[in-house]
Structures are given as C-alpha cells and as structure tokens.
Write an enzyme that holds these catalytic residues in place. Sequence first.
Site, mmCIF file in Angstrom:
data_model
loop_
_atom_site.group_PDB
_atom_site.id
_atom_site.type_symbol
_atom_site.label_atom_id
_atom_site.label_comp_id
_atom_site.label_asym_id
_atom_site.label_seq_id
_atom_site.Cartn_x
_atom_site.Cartn_y
_atom_site.Cartn_z
ATOM 1 N NE ARG A 1 -4.057 2.011 0.801
ATOM 2 C CZ ARG A 1 -5.051 2.303 -0.025
ATOM 3 N NH1 ARG A 1 -5.102 1.793 -1.249
ATOM 4 N NH2 ARG A 1 -6.028 3.081 0.361
ATOM 5 C CB THR B 1 -8.906 -0.474 -8.127
ATOM 6 O OG1 THR B 1 -8.661 0.710 -7.396
ATOM 7 C CG2 THR B 1 -8.383 -1.643 -7.376
ATOM 8 C CD GLN C 1 -4.786 4.145 -3.452
ATOM 9 O OE1 GLN C 1 -6.006 4.167 -3.293
ATOM 10 N NE2 GLN C 1 -4.225 3.622 -4.517
ATOM 11 C CG ASP D 1 -8.359 5.598 -0.720
ATOM 12 O OD1 ASP D 1 -9.178 6.258 -1.386
ATOM 13 O OD2 ASP D 1 -8.049 4.431 -1.002
ATOM 14 N N GLY E 1 -13.615 -1.159 -7.185
ATOM 15 C CA GLY E 1 -14.936 -0.565 -6.950
ATOM 16 C C GLY E 1 -15.016 0.348 -5.748
HETATM 17 N N1 GLU Z 1 -8.585 3.581 -3.471
HETATM 18 C C1 GLU Z 1 -9.469 2.506 -3.195
HETATM 19 C C2 GLU Z 1 -8.934 1.612 -2.126
HETATM 20 O O1 GLU Z 1 -7.771 1.507 -1.938
HETATM 21 C C3 GLU Z 1 -9.740 1.666 -4.365
HETATM 22 C C4 GLU Z 1 -10.393 2.425 -5.415
HETATM 23 C C5 GLU Z 1 -11.059 1.559 -6.410
HETATM 24 O O2 GLU Z 1 -11.398 0.437 -6.175
HETATM 25 O O3 GLU Z 1 -11.278 2.060 -7.481
HETATM 26 O O4 GLU Z 1 -9.673 0.965 -1.492
#
Ligand code: GLU
Length: 640
Positions: free
Chosen positions: A170, A459, A496, A499, A545
Amino acid sequence: MDRIFTKHVNSSISFLGSKCGMADSFNLSFLRKFIFLNISVLLLSGCQPENKLVLSDQPSVASNMESKNQGAKALPEAATEKQKSVKRSPIKTYNDTSTKSEKYMVAAANPLAAKAGIAMLQMGGSAVDAAIATQLALNVVEPQSSGIGGGAFLMHYQSSSRLIEAYDGREKAPAAATSDMFLKPDGSLPNFYDVVPGGLSVGVPGALRMFELAHKKHGKLPWSKLFGPAIRLAEEGFNISQRLHYLIKIDRFLKKFKTSREFFYTRDGYAKPVGTRLVNKPLANTFRKISKGGSVAFYTGPIAAAIINTIQAVKTNPGRMKLNDLTAYRAIKRNPVCSFYRKWLVCGMPPPTSGGITTLQILGLLQGTNLSKLTPGSSAAIHLITEASRLAFADRSKYLADEDFVEVPKSKLIDPGYLAKRAKLISVKKSMGRAKPGIIKRKSVKNLGSYESYEGESTSHISIVDSDGNAVSMTSSIENAFGSRLMVGGFLLNNQLTDFSFLPTSEGKPVANRVEPNKRPRSSMSPMLVVDNSAKLVMVIGSPGGSRIIGYVAKTIIATLDWKKGIQAAINMPHFVNRNGVTELEKGTALVSNKASLEKLGHKIIFRKLTSGLHGIIIGRDGTLSGGADPRREGVAIGD
Ligand code: GLU
C-alpha cells in the site's frame, strides 16, 4: 421471530507461529473437528516469523503466521457500454459459462494482460510470477486503473504447505504529510476533485517493492523475464479499447498535464479514438531499467528523481514527497485475517485495508441466517445482507485504519460473540436505518470519531492459480481513474492519499484514518482466498470498486458458497450494496422488481451503475479450475 440469530457457537481457533511454541505444520485434523462450528480466526501479529500457518489444538484465539517483516462526490471509473465479447483461448466451456481449465488459470481485467500471465505459467512460472507479469501488462493496457505508480495487496496460497500469506504494498504518506494537508486554508473541507489532480494526493508507490518481496519468496522465473510481455506491449503498442477511450473522453483533468495530454489525446485535444495504436516507449524504458536493476532502480536514481520532480514542480497542488520517502519505502508481510463462514475458512488482508475485516464482518453477521433457504436476489436475502453490511460499515468508519498508527481491535471486530450480539440488531421486518458502530470499551479506541472518506472506483483485480495449485489474489490500484493524472516515465502516479479522511477530527474526537506522516491510507481492497475444511483452496476472488468492493466481494462469496452458483454466474448476479446509508441496486437489472418490497422494509433505494471488476477462480473437488470475469469491464479468464 424478529431476530435472525438464534444460535452462535463462540469458539475460536489458533493460528500460531513457531515462536509461540507451536509446531510449524498445518494441523488439519484440528480444523476438521471444528468444521461445523462458527469459528472465528484472527491471525494476529506478534508470533515471530515462521512462515507456517498452523492450526493449533488450543481452546481459544490466537494468532498467527509470519509477523510483519518490521514489524464531495467524485466521478467513478465508469462502466463502459456493453463490452464486446472477448475471445477466450484454449478453454472448454461448460453450461455454467465459467471458463474451465485443467492446469492453470488467470482471471484479469484485460485479455492481453491475462495472456502475459499465462505466458509465465506456460514457461513453468509460479502464480506470483504470473501475477507480476499480468500486473505489468495491465500497467500498459489498462493504465487508468493500476500500475507501478500505485500500490497493491497480494494474498498468496501455497499448495504444498496450505499456507496463506498477505503482502502489503500500500502507498504511504510522505514524512512531511500533516493531518490538515487536504483542508482549505480556513480549515474547511475541499471538494474531492480539488485535491485529486496534482502532486499532493500522491502516496509513495508500493507495488514494485511488494512484487519483489513476494517474488523473492515464491518466484520461479527470473525477475527480468516477468517484464518481457509488458515491455513488448509498451514498445509495439496496443489498440485503445472502448473502455479506455471512454474514460479518457470523460475525464476532466487528464489533459491539464502536458505529458498526459500528449499521451492520451490527439493534437486537437480529442481522446484518441478506439483502435488507435498506443505505443509507450517511456514505459518500455522504465520497465527495462527495473527488469535489470530490480525495484531499487525505481526507488532511487533517475526514475525516483523524475517522480519527485514531477510531484514537487507541478503547479496544481504541488506535493511534499521527497527522495527519502521513496528510498525508505518497504512492503510488509502481514498476518492475514481469517474467519470461518459456515464450513469454509475465508481469509483476507488485514489493515491498512478495511476490506478483509469488513467482508468477514458481513459474513460473520450472517452466520446464524440460513441464506441457502432464501432465493438469490430475493428482497428477503438482499435485506439481510445489506443490514449486515450497514453494521459492518459502521464499525469500519470508526475503527479501521493503518494499524501501525492506531490500534485496530481486529480480534474483537471479527469475534463470533461480538458479531452475534451485533446481529441481534438485524430485524427481518424492518431496516435499522443508519447503524451505529459497536461499542468497544478498550481505552485506545473508544474515543475515536467516525468519518467516511470518499473513495474512487478505479483499480484492478487479478486471480491466478498455477499448475502446482498455488494461488494469488491481488488487487492493485492508483485509486481514481488515471490517479493523480501525473505521468512520469510512461506510468501514472496514484492519488491514493485521498483515501485518508480529510478531517483529522470528527465531533472533537480523532479520526482513526486521519493523515499522519508515513501512514498508509485506509483501503477497501479485498483480495480474498477461501479454503475448505482441509485447508484446500476453494476460491480466489476480489474486485475494484472503491468501498463498494466489500459489497461486491461479499455477495460473490455468498452466491458461490450459499447459493452454489458457478463463479461466472455469481459474478454476473446483479449487485446490491449498502455502505450504511441508501441501498444501491444495480441499474438495468431484474432488481428493479425488488424496489417496492425493500422500501416497505424501510430501505431508501437508488438504482445506479455498480461497476465491479470481479475476477475469480473456483477450484473444484477434482482440481478443475472454473474462472469468471466481470462483464461490467473488459476482463477475461483464460487457462490451459
Ligand atoms: N482507493 C481505493 C482503495 O484503496 C480503491 C479504489 C477503487 O477500487 O477504485 O480501497
């Protein structure tokens, strides 16, 4: 009967590493003893570092596998118009429409990328080899979703030892990050898209370091070989797909940045049309350097310098990342979180993603409900599953964040007793409305404020089983479609860091997922592995998603395990999602007929596109592999 839970056996099971004094082998007989109990397993950190998953004959919880190595509304990545059917190569098709194969299989978001993975498997490569090659190829052909400019989580199943491992790649906040860095000067909240484009949202990329860590342990082919297909694709080009074209066309920010504009748009400023050959020489060069030099060629030297320069020099939201942040980045091997769901052990990633624990909570909350008696897609089933989801999301918003920075009460959150008590809040007759987080009295967590941050929907998910029966379930991301929109060395940098919760406090209490220096933002990515009562692999699954990932994955697990659907049918099944608010039903599906009955139960219903990208593999008793790819994107499952 107003309550759904009538009984719940509160048993637990131990997963102990050798330093905890336990044998370093997988004791299957113990697992069998507990097959019919509702058992929760938490693989805690702290037991040092034997790589074995051990089921010990202990009466109570415990832990572990390998410890850590160190110890405003946004536009989603939209659905495309109905995808053209993709030619599936050498496969037998049975009537459940899943792809079948005898030896190995790759399910991924693009046929060219899946073929890159298959090429590794044909050369005798492992699931990890194939996953890395698939991901590198996705960086070329699905650049909007994932790549070396972003991060990933990888779950690994080793067939010989029946060991499950979790790798965390991550992104991290730079050392100079501050908890108010996304707030406006007057302390108020910005619009999500005010802070996505540019350098501020870029987290220190983690994917490559994670690939290297997993490859050192499980790779069979030389590192440089894994780059072959991706270098060829970048050099020779590929035809822009319908979906990529559409996403370029609707994006509002990509063309503001010169390198991205020149790559994705024509000279007249139009999205390059479907079928345009897109050649990416800078990415081929970047890959070539990393294929020779390893990840250090990315985290130091000219590539690293170019990344830092791009992030700092950009006029829109210049970022705070420094060279040191890149060189210091380490991927982490963590302890998976696992719970029994009926007779299966379901395993996912621990924090910093909320995906593993929240999915396990949903399943755990439904443990006392006989879903197999309910019709799939019926209002009764949707009601119960979405009510469980409300409860799980309420806990997620309060308790889940990077556990290297805040204490996450993991064992409590998936404890069968705790979940049984929470499940009593579910009524078959009426929706509970907005759920409150469970009360966990531990001093370190009881005074946290709840806050939901927005997550995009970009993603990509890859599921792979190799010819030895090893598997990879990997979800990787640059967050929003096209991430920060900044392109360097032929790849896009992630956004990211959005988030994180933009607000450091809520109602005067600190938010667990607030920004802190070097912290990983909370994710929803949920790469999962399911094993049976003898720890044999049953399923590999995951999806993109945003925070809806959790609902997509939970539904697919229920559809396969409770409703006995084939993997393709389970993926295709219309989605229903509740993130502790409205109940979202998938637009244009048969779920339109559930509206009235769900409203009668008190749900506020909205219909919307629910663009999952589920890619999964089920392993039959005879070892036959069945693969499924999400028709909502451009994926494919292929195998030999
Ligand atoms: N940034 C999101 C995550 O890390 C994922 C975004 C996505 O699934 O498009 O959970």
